[in-house]
Design a protein around this motif. Structure first.
Motif, PDB file in Angstrom:
ATOM      1  N   PRO A   3     -28.854 -20.877  31.837  1.00  0.00           N
ATOM      2  CA  PRO A   3     -28.367 -19.493  31.878  1.00  0.00           C
ATOM      3  C   PRO A   3     -28.775 -18.817  33.183  1.00  0.00           C
ATOM      4  O   PRO A   3     -29.938 -18.863  33.596  1.00  0.00           O
ATOM      5  CB  PRO A   3     -29.062 -18.849  30.668  1.00  0.00           C
ATOM      6  CG  PRO A   3     -29.251 -19.984  29.713  1.00  0.00           C
ATOM      7  CD  PRO A   3     -29.564 -21.178  30.577  1.00  0.00           C
ATOM      8  N   GLY A   4     -27.812 -18.210  33.855  1.00  0.00           N
ATOM      9  CA  GLY A   4     -28.077 -17.546  35.121  1.00  0.00           C
ATOM     10  C   GLY A   4     -27.951 -18.453  36.330  1.00  0.00           C
ATOM     11  O   GLY A   4     -27.929 -17.982  37.473  1.00  0.00           O
ATOM     12  N   GLU A   5     -27.845 -19.749  36.087  1.00  0.00           N
ATOM     13  CA  GLU A   5     -27.733 -20.702  37.182  1.00  0.00           C
ATOM     14  C   GLU A   5     -26.255 -20.905  37.521  1.00  0.00           C
ATOM     15  O   GLU A   5     -25.392 -20.891  36.638  1.00  0.00           O
ATOM     16  CB  GLU A   5     -28.363 -22.026  36.752  1.00  0.00           C
ATOM     17  CG  GLU A   5     -28.645 -23.002  37.875  1.00  0.00           C
ATOM     18  CD  GLU A   5     -29.419 -24.216  37.365  1.00  0.00           C
ATOM     19  OE1 GLU A   5     -30.368 -24.638  38.046  1.00  0.00           O
ATOM     20  OE2 GLU A   5     -29.054 -24.731  36.292  1.00  0.00           O
ATOM     21  N   THR A   6     -25.934 -21.106  38.785  1.00  0.00           N
ATOM     22  CA  THR A   6     -24.569 -21.350  39.245  1.00  0.00           C
ATOM     23  C   THR A   6     -24.585 -22.522  40.205  1.00  0.00           C
ATOM     24  O   THR A   6     -25.648 -22.919  40.707  1.00  0.00           O
ATOM     25  CB  THR A   6     -23.996 -20.117  39.960  1.00  0.00           C
ATOM     26  OG1 THR A   6     -24.737 -19.889  41.155  1.00  0.00           O
ATOM     27  CG2 THR A   6     -24.053 -18.870  39.077  1.00  0.00           C
ATOM     28  N   PRO A   7     -23.409 -23.095  40.500  1.00  0.00           N
ATOM     29  CA  PRO A   7     -23.376 -24.207  41.465  1.00  0.00           C
ATOM     30  C   PRO A   7     -24.016 -23.857  42.791  1.00  0.00           C
ATOM     31  O   PRO A   7     -24.658 -24.691  43.429  1.00  0.00           O
ATOM     32  CB  PRO A   7     -21.875 -24.485  41.613  1.00  0.00           C
ATOM     33  CG  PRO A   7     -21.285 -24.034  40.315  1.00  0.00           C
ATOM     34  CD  PRO A   7     -22.077 -22.846  39.902  1.00  0.00           C
ATOM     35  N   SER A   8     -23.876 -22.596  43.198  1.00  0.00           N
ATOM     36  CA  SER A   8     -24.428 -22.204  44.504  1.00  0.00           C
ATOM     37  C   SER A   8     -25.949 -22.091  44.493  1.00  0.00           C
ATOM     38  O   SER A   8     -26.596 -22.172  45.539  1.00  0.00           O
ATOM     39  CB  SER A   8     -23.823 -20.870  44.959  1.00  0.00           C
ATOM     40  OG  SER A   8     -24.127 -19.847  44.015  1.00  0.00           O
TER      41      SER A   8
END
Length: 415
Positions: A78-83
């Motif tokens: 949660p809160g993590e993205t590919p970038s």
């Protein structure tokens, strides 16, 4: 980044075949959500995730058979993205990947993977609805396409999907295709049933491990059931047929309450030590129509009313025999009950399902001469046995456990 691995769904499972993904990259998932369906030698099982997150990548294709511990997918936390996920430098062959390398296949931490175990979520699972439509998600090349409902029905009928002709999109086999084939095919022309033999081998391997690794000890108690039988009859007479309780429900509840009172019987032996569990999830040994036995769990049995427990038991048996179980119903049992009373067996002494440390056997209810208030009279009795792990408990604790079950069944109204 979270790695989603194929869990161990029992001591007798080494591998499973992925038959369906219920998620795709970009989907948001929640703890307890069914994300995939796999097939073992015993059953089709809906696999749940124990993490919240967003699907990053599906690493296993439908149709692949993989060992326990294999990374099936990766999720963004949660809160993590590919970038925000650290990527290796381009061209740097020695740079670490964005996800940790797969560990050697191993059984997951059964204590932390559970909330505590269970046969279900903290509540009984509700099977997802399937139709005759072809499944979505990655499909392995050159493999038969078949919907989950059709696959289950083909398994029940002993049909080989590779020999069926599909009329669905892209040639997918639908439920109607399976039923039509069953109506027009003679029984002796169906594919040979090697599944039963494979299941027997799997069960034999698991029970051999149990007897080899676990120092079993055995105790038994003959319990008078006159009070319980009378109470049950009076209670059932006031309810319609569909709401009447089975004697097995009283015994399941008594075993679960006794396990809570005697924690040495409720837990797991892992990494050379015993870990007791605060919640009690009772595995129920259920015979399959095609032969074999599995023991999925009912969750939080001591906290459920007898009516709820009756409903859960009926539902569990039906879903077990139709191949609609969840992974938590395989991994969460903290103690198992096997009941052979309906087969006329007076007593049963079973082998413990590792990593559990106790198994309760229940025989048939019979009439015996018994001393009641100084007089001999015939009353119904049942023999309840205990197979226990001597590493986690001793005979004195086992005897206390059985006597607790006895006292609870002598006061059924308190259950």
């Amino acid at each position: 980044m979270i790695e989603f691995r194929l869990p161990s769904l029992g001591a007798d499972m080494d591998e499973a075949k992925l038959t369906e993904w219920q998620i795709a990259p970009g989907d948001t998932v929640q703890k307890g959500q069914v994300v995939a369906e796999v097939e073992t030698t015993k059953s089709a099982i809906e696999v749940e995730t124990w993490h919240d997150g967003t699907v990053a990548e599906l690493k296993v294709e439908v149709g692949e058979t993989i060992p326990v511990g294999t990374v099936m997918a990766t999720f963004y936390e949660p809160g993590e993205t590919p970038s925000t996920v650290k990527q290796p430098a381009q061209g740097d062959a020695g740079a670490p990947s964005s996800t940790p390398p797969p560990a050697a296949p191993a059984e997951p931490d059964l204590v932390t993977a559970r909330t505590t175990p269970s046969t279900g979520p903290a509540a009984p699972s509700v099977p997802h609805t399937t139709t005759g439509a072809a499944p979505t998600g990655p499909v392995a090349p050159n493999r038969v396409r078949i919907s989950p409902a059709a696959r289950r029905r083909a398994r029940e009928l002993g049909l080989d999907p590779d020999r069926l002709r599909g009329t669905g999109p892209g040639g997918a086999i639908t439920l109607d295709d399976v039923e039509q084939h069953a109506r027009t095919t003679a029984p002796d022309s169906r594919s040979p049933d090697s599944r039963a033999r494979e299941m027997r081998r799997t069960i034999a391997a698991a029970m051999s491990r149990s007897k080899r690794e676990i120092p079993h000890y055995y105790l038994a108690e003959t319990i008078p059931m006159e009070t319980a039988s009378r109470w049950l009859s009076e209670r059932n007479a006031q309810h319609p047929v569909e709401e009447r309780l089975l004697p097995a429900v009283l015994i399941l509840k008594a075993v679960a309450v006794a396990a809570r009172k005697c924690p040495a019987m409720n837990g797991f032996w892992t990494d050379d030590e015993f870990t007791t569990q605060t919640r009690v999830h009772v595995g129920v040994a259920i015979a399959l129509r095609g032969g074999g036995l599995i023991a999925p769990a009912i969750h939080d049995v001591p906290d459920k009313s007898l009516d709820t427990l009756q409903s859960d038991l009926v539902d569990l048996v039906a879903r077990t025999r139709s191949g609609k179980l969840r992974s938590s119903e395989f991994t969460d049992s903290t103690i198992t009950v096997t009941n052979l009373g309906d087969n006329g067996v007076e007593a049963v002494f079973g082998a413990i399902y590792p990593p559990q440390v106790a198994l309760v056997g229940v025989g048939t209810m019979t009439q015996r001469p018994w001393i009641v208030d100084g007089e001999i009279k015939p009353i119904p009795v049942v023999t309840v046995s205990l197979s226990a792990d001597h590493r986690a408990s001793d005979g004195r604790q086992g005897a206390k456990f059985l006597s607790t079950i006895r006292e609870l069944l002598l006061r059924p109204h308190e259950l």
